[in-house]
Scaffold this motif. Structure first.
Motif, PDB file in Angstrom:
ATOM      1  N   CYS A   9       0.838  -1.190   0.000  1.00 10.01           N
ATOM      2  CA  CYS A   9       0.000   0.000   0.000  1.00 10.01           C
ATOM      3  C   CYS A   9       0.877   1.246   0.000  1.00 10.01           C
ATOM      4  N   PRO A  10       0.630   2.195  -0.911  1.00 14.89           N
ATOM      5  CA  PRO A  10       1.449   3.412  -0.949  1.00 14.89           C
ATOM      6  C   PRO A  10       1.178   4.338   0.244  1.00 14.89           C
ATOM      7  N   TYR A  11       0.114   4.082   1.006  1.00 13.60           N
ATOM      8  CA  TYR A  11      -0.242   4.939   2.138  1.00 13.60           C
ATOM      9  C   TYR A  11       0.276   4.398   3.465  1.00 13.60           C
ATOM     10  N   CYS A  12       0.142   3.078   3.683  1.00 16.28           N
ATOM     11  CA  CYS A  12       0.526   2.534   4.997  1.00 16.28           C
ATOM     12  C   CYS A  12       1.604   1.461   4.929  1.00 16.28           C
ATOM     13  N   GLY A  13       1.929   0.960   3.734  1.00 13.48           N
ATOM     14  CA  GLY A  13       2.995  -0.021   3.580  1.00 13.48           C
ATOM     15  C   GLY A  13       2.562  -1.472   3.781  1.00 13.48           C
ATOM     16  N   THR A  14       1.293  -1.721   3.998  1.00 12.40           N
ATOM     17  CA  THR A  14       0.786  -3.079   4.185  1.00 12.40           C
ATOM     18  C   THR A  14       0.812  -3.839   2.859  1.00 12.40           C
ATOM     19  N   ALA A  15       1.132  -5.147   2.926  1.00 10.23           N
ATOM     20  CA  ALA A  15       1.093  -5.978   1.728  1.00 10.23           C
ATOM     21  C   ALA A  15      -0.324  -5.985   1.164  1.00 10.23           C
ATOM     22  N   LEU A  16      -0.416  -5.896  -0.146  1.00  9.08           N
ATOM     23  CA  LEU A  16      -1.713  -5.825  -0.816  1.00  9.08           C
ATOM     24  C   LEU A  16      -2.224  -7.210  -1.195  1.00  9.08           C
ATOM     25  N   SER A  17      -3.516  -7.349  -1.243  1.00 11.95           N
ATOM     26  CA  SER A  17      -4.127  -8.548  -1.790  1.00 11.95           C
ATOM     27  C   SER A  17      -4.633  -8.202  -3.192  1.00 11.95           C
ATOM     28  N   THR A  18      -4.544  -9.149  -4.098  1.00 14.78           N
ATOM     29  CA  THR A  18      -4.953  -8.915  -5.483  1.00 14.78           C
ATOM     30  C   THR A  18      -6.450  -9.112  -5.616  1.00 14.78           C
ATOM     31  N   PRO A  22      -4.018  -7.334 -13.558  1.00 12.55           N
ATOM     32  CA  PRO A  22      -3.006  -6.631 -12.766  1.00 12.55           C
ATOM     33  C   PRO A  22      -3.458  -5.241 -12.328  1.00 12.55           C
ATOM     34  N   THR A  23      -4.739  -4.909 -12.541  1.00  8.83           N
ATOM     35  CA  THR A  23      -5.191  -3.535 -12.350  1.00  8.83           C
ATOM     36  C   THR A  23      -5.534  -3.167 -10.915  1.00  8.83           C
ATOM     37  N   VAL A  24      -6.229  -4.025 -10.190  1.00 14.24           N
ATOM     38  CA  VAL A  24      -6.741  -3.635  -8.871  1.00 14.24           C
ATOM     39  C   VAL A  24      -6.215  -4.545  -7.772  1.00 14.24           C
ATOM     40  N   SER A  25      -5.680  -3.906  -6.734  1.00 12.10           N
ATOM     41  CA  SER A  25      -5.280  -4.592  -5.509  1.00 12.10           C
ATOM     42  C   SER A  25      -6.048  -3.949  -4.364  1.00 12.10           C
ATOM     43  N   HIS A  26      -5.974  -4.564  -3.187  1.00 14.90           N
ATOM     44  CA  HIS A  26      -6.705  -4.043  -2.030  1.00 14.90           C
ATOM     45  C   HIS A  26      -5.803  -4.029  -0.811  1.00 14.90           C
ATOM     46  N   CYS A  27      -5.903  -2.944  -0.031  1.00 19.68           N
ATOM     47  CA  CYS A  27      -5.186  -2.835   1.240  1.00 19.68           C
ATOM     48  C   CYS A  27      -6.187  -3.145   2.350  1.00 19.68           C
ATOM     49  N   ASP A  28      -5.980  -4.255   3.032  1.00 21.12           N
ATOM     50  CA  ASP A  28      -6.890  -4.634   4.114  1.00 21.12           C
ATOM     51  C   ASP A  28      -6.796  -3.671   5.286  1.00 21.12           C
ATOM     52  N   SER A  29      -5.616  -3.086   5.493  1.00 20.85           N
ATOM     53  CA  SER A  29      -5.430  -2.153   6.609  1.00 20.85           C
ATOM     54  C   SER A  29      -6.172  -0.839   6.374  1.00 20.85           C
ATOM     55  N   CYS A  30      -6.038  -0.261   5.181  1.00 24.74           N
ATOM     56  CA  CYS A  30      -6.717   1.005   4.835  1.00 24.74           C
ATOM     57  C   CYS A  30      -8.141   0.775   4.333  1.00 24.74           C
ATOM     58  N   ASP A  31      -8.452  -0.479   3.985  1.00 25.22           N
ATOM     59  CA  ASP A  31      -9.714  -0.850   3.357  1.00 25.22           C
ATOM     60  C   ASP A  31      -9.966   0.012   2.115  1.00 25.22           C
ATOM     61  N   ASP A  32      -8.937   0.044   1.257  1.00 28.89           N
ATOM     62  CA  ASP A  32      -9.029   0.870   0.059  1.00 28.89           C
ATOM     63  C   ASP A  32      -8.413   0.127  -1.130  1.00 28.89           C
ATOM     64  N   ALA A  33      -8.884   0.463  -2.315  1.00 31.42           N
ATOM     65  CA  ALA A  33      -8.340  -0.110  -3.548  1.00 31.42           C
ATOM     66  C   ALA A  33      -7.064   0.632  -3.940  1.00 31.42           C
ATOM     67  N   VAL A  34      -6.120  -0.098  -4.518  1.00 33.07           N
ATOM     68  CA  VAL A  34      -4.889   0.475  -5.060  1.00 33.07           C
ATOM     69  C   VAL A  34      -4.830   0.029  -6.516  1.00 33.07           C
ATOM     70  N   PHE A  35      -4.702   1.011  -7.411  1.00 33.36           N
ATOM     71  CA  PHE A  35      -4.765   0.733  -8.837  1.00 33.36           C
ATOM     72  C   PHE A  35      -3.386   0.769  -9.484  1.00 33.36           C
ATOM     73  N   HIS A  36      -3.180  -0.120 -10.417  1.00 33.15           N
ATOM     74  CA  HIS A  36      -1.976  -0.150 -11.256  1.00 33.15           C
ATOM     75  C   HIS A  36      -2.368   0.466 -12.596  1.00 33.15           C
TER      76      HIS A  36
END
Length: 192
Positions: A9-18, A22-36
């Protein structure tokens, strides 16, 4: 600048789940989507009669390409393409003198997505004295027959962008763009 699929995650550094590779990942800690997302870039095809301006890539001796690169924050596609032209060839052109020529989406290296826009202009519309800039070891106008007869070639990334290693084809695409005002954007050489 790099743009590879994110692992953290670019905000908190938590490992992302896919979620949707390859477009969308999710940060369980921030509960937010991270886009490629793809990185935007562009180039300028400068036509001088029967020749087309190419630069020898400093990373690839004997490898030639259109003056090109990635856009910087705040630049329009025309501004970015003109800046790259200036950096690599010392030539400049007014944005109004650029004609849309070609667009493509490519993967120059595994995992990186690049969306490119190519504009065309004439040598007469440019200003400056042609010379290789910081990102090029040489800059010159090549005629298709001369390029084909030489031991030079296009860079691998250039061939991926255009789907062709033919300078004759690329020169023709740029000339048609200038004559018509636009070319059907993402037609590859195999579709011509």
């Amino acid at each position: 600048m790099v743009n590879f699929p994110p692992e953290y995650c670019p905000y908190c550094g938590t490992a992302l789940s896919t979620v949707d590779p390859p477009t969308v990942s999710h940060c369980d800690s921030c509960d937010d989507a991270v886009f490629h997302n793809p990185t935007p870039g562009g180039s300028v095809a400068v036509v001088d009669g029967g020749g087309l301006l190419l630069v020898e890539d400093f990373r690839d001796p004997g490898g030639w390409k259109l003056p090109s690169g990635r856009f910087e924050v705040g630049e329009t596609p025309r501004e970015g393409a003109i800046r790259e032209l200036e950096e690599e060839t010392a030539l400049s052109v007014d944005p109004a003198a650029l004609t849309y020529c070609y667009d493509a989406t490519v993967e120059p290296v595994e995992g990186m997505q690049l969306v490119t826009i190519t504009f065309a202009t004439t040598r007469a519309a440019t200003t400056g004295t042609l010379r290789a800039g910081s990102d090029a070891t040489d800059a010159r106008f090549w005629r298709p027959a001369e390029f084909t007869a030489s031991d030079q070639s296009f860079t691998e990334t250039h061939v991926k962008r255009f789907g062709s290693d033919s300078l004759s084809w690329l020169h023709g695409v740029a000339e048609r763009a200038l004559a018509d005002g636009a070319v059907s954007g993402s037609a590859s050489a195999s579709e011509e």
